[in-house]
Scaffold this motif. Structure first.
Motif, short mmCIF file in Angstrom:
data_model
loop_
_atom_site.label_atom_id
_atom_site.label_comp_id
_atom_site.label_asym_id
_atom_site.label_seq_id
_atom_site.Cartn_x
_atom_site.Cartn_y
_atom_site.Cartn_z
N HIS A 1 0.83 -1.22 0.00
CA HIS A 1 0.00 0.00 0.00
C HIS A 1 0.86 1.26 0.00
O HIS A 1 0.51 2.25 -0.66
N LEU A 2 1.96 1.24 0.72
CA LEU A 2 2.85 2.39 0.70
C LEU A 2 3.42 2.63 -0.70
O LEU A 2 3.65 3.78 -1.11
N PHE A 3 3.64 1.56 -1.44
CA PHE A 3 4.15 1.68 -2.80
C PHE A 3 3.07 2.18 -3.76
O PHE A 3 3.36 2.93 -4.70
N MET A 4 1.81 1.74 -3.52
CA MET A 4 0.73 2.08 -4.45
C MET A 4 0.22 3.51 -4.28
O MET A 4 -0.26 4.12 -5.24
N MET A 5 0.33 4.07 -3.07
CA MET A 5 -0.25 5.40 -2.84
C MET A 5 0.31 6.48 -3.78
O MET A 5 -0.47 7.21 -4.42
N PRO A 6 1.63 6.64 -3.91
CA PRO A 6 2.13 7.70 -4.81
C PRO A 6 1.81 7.46 -6.28
O PRO A 6 1.91 8.38 -7.10
N LEU A 7 1.42 6.24 -6.63
CA LEU A 7 1.03 5.95 -8.01
C LEU A 7 -0.45 6.23 -8.25
O LEU A 7 -0.83 6.81 -9.27
N LEU A 8 -1.29 5.81 -7.29
CA LEU A 8 -2.73 5.93 -7.49
C LEU A 8 -3.26 7.33 -7.20
O LEU A 8 -4.21 7.79 -7.85
N PHE A 9 -2.66 8.02 -6.25
CA PHE A 9 -3.20 9.32 -5.86
C PHE A 9 -3.23 10.31 -7.03
O PHE A 9 -4.27 10.90 -7.34
N PRO A 10 -2.11 10.56 -7.73
CA PRO A 10 -2.17 11.53 -8.83
C PRO A 10 -3.01 11.05 -10.01
O PRO A 10 -3.70 11.85 -10.65
N VAL A 11 -2.95 9.73 -10.28
CA VAL A 11 -3.73 9.21 -11.42
C VAL A 11 -5.23 9.34 -11.12
O VAL A 11 -6.02 9.77 -11.98
N GLY A 12 -5.63 8.94 -9.91
CA GLY A 12 -7.05 9.02 -9.55
C GLY A 12 -7.56 10.44 -9.56
O GLY A 12 -8.66 10.74 -10.08
N ASN A 13 -6.79 11.35 -8.98
CA ASN A 13 -7.23 12.74 -8.95
C ASN A 13 -7.23 13.38 -10.34
O ASN A 13 -8.01 14.31 -10.62
N TYR A 14 -6.37 12.91 -11.21
CA TYR A 14 -6.38 13.43 -12.59
C TYR A 14 -7.68 13.08 -13.28
O TYR A 14 -8.29 13.93 -13.97
N TYR A 15 -8.15 11.83 -13.10
CA TYR A 15 -9.40 11.43 -13.75
C TYR A 15 -10.61 12.09 -13.11
O TYR A 15 -11.62 12.34 -13.78
N ILE A 16 -10.54 12.35 -11.81
CA ILE A 16 -11.71 12.93 -11.13
C ILE A 16 -11.73 14.45 -11.22
O ILE A 16 -12.77 15.06 -11.53
N ILE A 17 -10.60 15.10 -10.96
CA ILE A 17 -10.54 16.57 -10.90
C ILE A 17 -10.05 17.17 -12.20
O ILE A 17 -10.52 18.22 -12.65
N GLY A 18 -9.10 16.52 -12.82
CA GLY A 18 -8.51 17.05 -14.03
C GLY A 18 -7.17 17.71 -13.76
O GLY A 18 -6.55 17.53 -12.70
N THR A 19 -6.71 18.56 -14.68
CA THR A 19 -5.39 19.18 -14.56
C THR A 19 -5.32 20.20 -13.44
O THR A 19 -4.23 20.57 -13.00
N ARG A 20 -6.46 20.68 -12.93
CA ARG A 20 -6.47 21.65 -11.84
C ARG A 20 -5.80 21.07 -10.59
O ARG A 20 -5.30 21.83 -9.74
#
Length: 323
Positions: free
Chosen positions: A15-34
Motif C-alpha cells: 500500500h505504501l508503494f501504491m499510494m504515490p502511483l494511485l493518488f495523482p492518477v485518480g485525482n487526474y481522472y476525477i478533478i482534471g489538470t487543476r
C-alpha cells in the motif's frame, strides 16, 4: 512509518508503494489538470483521496480475508480466486460511486457525479482490486506454505523424540542394572558361567535395539513390521535365562518345543512376548516357595497364548496418624 497490526508486512509495503502511483492518477481522472496547477485543489484532493483510499483498502481487505477464510484449502484455490474477483468487482463498483459522490460534494473540486467521471475511477479501482487479490492471495499461500513447513518440522521432531523415547524404553536400564549385578555375582561365584551370561546379555540387547529400530521405522512409514516366531522365541530363550539368573526359583518360564510347531508360517510384532512376560512379572508377586509360572503356548489354530498363575501384588501405603 509504524505498521498497523491490521496489515501484514507485505500488505503494508504494497500500500505504501501504491499510494504515490494511485493518488495523482485518480485525482487526474476525477478533478482534471487543476489538481496539478492549483495548490488548494491539490491539498483538498490529496486529503480526499487519502481518506477514500484507506477506506477502500480496509473494506477490500476484510472482504478478501472473509473469502480466504471461507475457502482456505489448497484444493479450493481456483474457487477462492474466482469468488475473490467477483466480490472485489462488486465492492469496487460501489466504492467508485462513493468516491465520485464524495468529490462532487466538495465544490472546490468541480467534480460532477456522472458516468463519464465514474467510469475511469471504476476501471482504476478494478485494476487495483485485482492486484490486491493477487497480493493477498500470494501472501496467504506463502503463510500456509510456511505454516505447513513448520508443522512438518515439528512432526519430524516429534517422531525423532518418539524414537528416542522408544529406544530408551527398549534399553530398560532397570533390567540392565539387575543383569550387571547378576553378572558381578557370577564372576565372583561361578566365573565359568559369566562368559555365557555376557553372550546372552549381548544377544538380548542387540535384538531389543534392532527391534526398536524396526518398530520406529514401521511407525514412521505407517506399516506393521513383523518378525518370525523362531527369532522371537530364540530371543525369549536368552531373555528367560537372564531372568532366571535374576529371580532364581521364584520365576519359571515354560516355552514351547520348537520342533513341534511350523515356525516358518508364523509371524508377530517384535518384542511381543517380552512385553507380556514383563507385564506378568510387574503385576504378580513371586517367591521360591510360591513361584510365578509363565507359560508360552502355540495352539494348533495358530494362536499364541501367554498365561501365568495369578498372584496379584498387594501394595501397602503407610498412613499418618491423627494430628
Amino acid at each position: 512509518m509504524h505498521r498497523p497490526r491490521f496489515f501484514s508486512t507485505y500488505e503494508w509495503w504494497y500500500h505504501l508503494f501504491m499510494m504515490p502511483l494511485l493518488f495523482p492518477v485518480g485525482n487526474y481522472y476525477i478533478i482534471g489538470t487543476r489538481y496539478f496547477t492549483d495548490l488548494l485543489v491539490f491539498i483538498v484532493g490529496t486529503c480526499l483521496v487519502f481518506g477514500l483510499y484507506w477506506l477502500s483498502v480496509v473494506a477490500l481487505t476484510i472482504a478478501i480475508r472473509a473469502v480466504i477464510k471461507r475457502y482456505p484449502t489448497a484444493s479450493q484455490t481456483l474457487r477462492r480466486m474466482l469468488v475473490m474477483l467477483a466480490v472485489v468487482s462488486a465492492l469496487t463498483g460501489l466504492l467508485a460511486c462513493l468516491d465520485v459522490w464524495v468529490y462532487s460534494s466538495v465544490p472546490l473540486t468541480g467534480t460532477q457525479f456522472i458516468w463519464p467521471v465514474i467510469r475511469p475511477v471504476l476501471v482504476l479501482g478494478l485494476l487495483f482490486g485485482v492486484f490486491l487479490c493477487m497480493v493477498l492471495g500470494l501472501v496467504y499461500m506463502y503463510s500456509q506454505w510456511n505454516k505447513d513447513l513448520r508443522e512438518d518440522e515439528e512432526l519430524q521432531r516429534d517422531v525423532i523424540q518418539g524414537q528416542y523415547d522408544s529406544l530408551k524404553g527398549q534399553l530398560n536400564p532397570h533390567f540392565l542394572f539387575n543383569a550387571l549385578d547378576s553378572l558381578a555375582g557370577l564372576i565372583r561365584e561361578e566365573p565359568r558361567h559369566a562368559e555365557a551370561f555376557v553372550d546372552k546379555l549381548a544377544f538380548v540387547y542387540r535384538y531389543m535395539l534392532q527391534s526398536g529400530r524396526q518398530l520406529n521405522a514401521a511407525a514412521t512409514a505407517g506399516s506393521g513390521e513383523l518378525v518370525t516366531l523362531l527369532a522371537e522365541l530364540e530371543f525369549i530363550d536368552s531373555y528367560a535365562d537372564l531372568l532366571n539368573i535374576r529371580y532364581g526359583q521364584s520365576l519359571q518360564i515354560e516355552r514351547p518345543d520348537l520342533r513341534k510347531i511350523p515356525l516358518a508360517n508364523y509371524h508377530l510384532p517384535p518384542l511381543t512376548i517380552q512385553s507380556l512376560i514383563d507385564n506378568a512379572i510387574k503385576q504378580n508377586r513371586m517367591s521360591a516357595h510360591d513361584p510365578l509360572i509363565i507359560r508360552i503356548e502355540i495352539t494348533t489354530e495358530g494362536w499364541m497364548q501367554v498365561t501365568s498363575n495369578r498372584q496379584q501384588k498387594v501394595n501397602r501405603i503407610a498412613l499418618g496418624g491423627p494430628g
